[in-house]
Write a protein that holds these residues in place. Structure first.
Motif, PDB file in Angstrom:
ATOM      1  N   VAL A  14       0.848  -1.153   0.152  1.00  0.00           N
ATOM      2  CA  VAL A  14      -0.081  -0.041  -0.232  1.00  0.00           C
ATOM      3  C   VAL A  14       0.770   1.110  -0.220  1.00  0.00           C
ATOM      4  O   VAL A  14       0.572   2.307  -0.653  1.00  0.00           O
ATOM      5  N   SER A  15       1.960   1.197   0.693  1.00  0.00           N
ATOM      6  CA  SER A  15       3.024   2.350   0.610  1.00  0.00           C
ATOM      7  C   SER A  15       3.602   2.649  -0.384  1.00  0.00           C
ATOM      8  O   SER A  15       3.936   3.839  -0.523  1.00  0.00           O
ATOM      9  N   ARG A  16       3.320   1.688  -1.599  1.00  0.00           N
ATOM     10  CA  ARG A  16       3.989   1.884  -2.809  1.00  0.00           C
ATOM     11  C   ARG A  16       2.912   2.038  -3.856  1.00  0.00           C
ATOM     12  O   ARG A  16       3.105   1.664  -4.933  1.00  0.00           O
ATOM     13  N   GLY A  17       1.569   2.236  -3.422  1.00  0.00           N
ATOM     14  CA  GLY A  17       0.570   2.577  -4.341  1.00  0.00           C
ATOM     15  C   GLY A  17      -0.400   1.122  -4.468  1.00  0.00           C
ATOM     16  O   GLY A  17      -1.108   1.202  -5.440  1.00  0.00           O
ATOM     17  N   GLY A  18      -0.113   0.199  -3.920  1.00  0.00           N
ATOM     18  CA  GLY A  18      -0.906  -1.081  -3.871  1.00  0.00           C
ATOM     19  C   GLY A  18      -2.094  -0.899  -3.149  1.00  0.00           C
ATOM     20  O   GLY A  18      -2.372   0.028  -2.468  1.00  0.00           O
ATOM     21  N   ARG A  19      -2.931  -1.829  -3.525  1.00  0.00           N
ATOM     22  CA  ARG A  19      -4.336  -1.688  -3.085  1.00  0.00           C
ATOM     23  C   ARG A  19      -4.805  -3.203  -2.377  1.00  0.00           C
ATOM     24  O   ARG A  19      -4.283  -4.206  -3.096  1.00  0.00           O
ATOM     25  N   TYR A  20      -5.628  -3.423  -1.703  1.00  0.00           N
ATOM     26  CA  TYR A  20      -6.303  -4.835  -1.440  1.00  0.00           C
ATOM     27  C   TYR A  20      -7.454  -5.058  -2.209  1.00  0.00           C
ATOM     28  O   TYR A  20      -8.447  -4.785  -2.145  1.00  0.00           O
ATOM     29  N   THR A  21      -6.878  -5.704  -3.506  1.00  0.00           N
ATOM     30  CA  THR A  21      -7.667  -5.951  -4.424  1.00  0.00           C
ATOM     31  C   THR A  21      -7.318  -7.537  -4.841  1.00  0.00           C
ATOM     32  O   THR A  21      -6.370  -8.039  -4.589  1.00  0.00           O
TER      33      THR A  21
END
Length: 110
Positions: free
Chosen positions: A38-45
């Motif tokens: 998430v800190s690098r632009g990821g999402r929980y998908t």
């Protein structure tokens, strides 16, 4: 935090991986880990979450996955192949549902 992952999708992910995506450990305490943090632009998908044992999840933390796997001497190639295969299956299922107009059984709350 973006959390677009449904409970059904998480069960689909657990079923596909059958253990920690990184070290293959099995057990009831698998955690949701973002391949791209998430800190690098990821999402929980569904396309970015894999199951991880507590040890791998804590060790990887915010690291880039392939570099972290190399440092830990984990099988990066096997992970990348399994993840690509899973993504291909998810996308093929979504495309098939789009073509027939049927509701997405993975996302259907019923």
């Amino acid at each position: 935090m973006d959390n677009d992952l449904t409970d059904r999708q998480w069960l689909q992910i657990l079923d596909a991986w059958r253990g920690c995506a990184y070290c293959r450990a099995t057990g009831p305490a698998l955690q949701r880990d973002c391949v791209q943090p998430v800190s690098r632009g990821g999402r929980y998908t569904i396309e970015n979450v894999v199951p991880a044992c507590a040890s791998c999840n804590a060790s990887k933390h915010n690291s880039e996955v392939t570099g972290w796997m190399r440092r830990k001497r984990l099988d990066e190639g096997a992970f990348l192949l399994r993840h690509a295969t899973f993504l291909q299956e998810v996308r093929a299922g979504a495309a098939a549902r789009d073509e027939d107009g049927a509701p997405d059984p993975v996302d259907d709350p019923g």
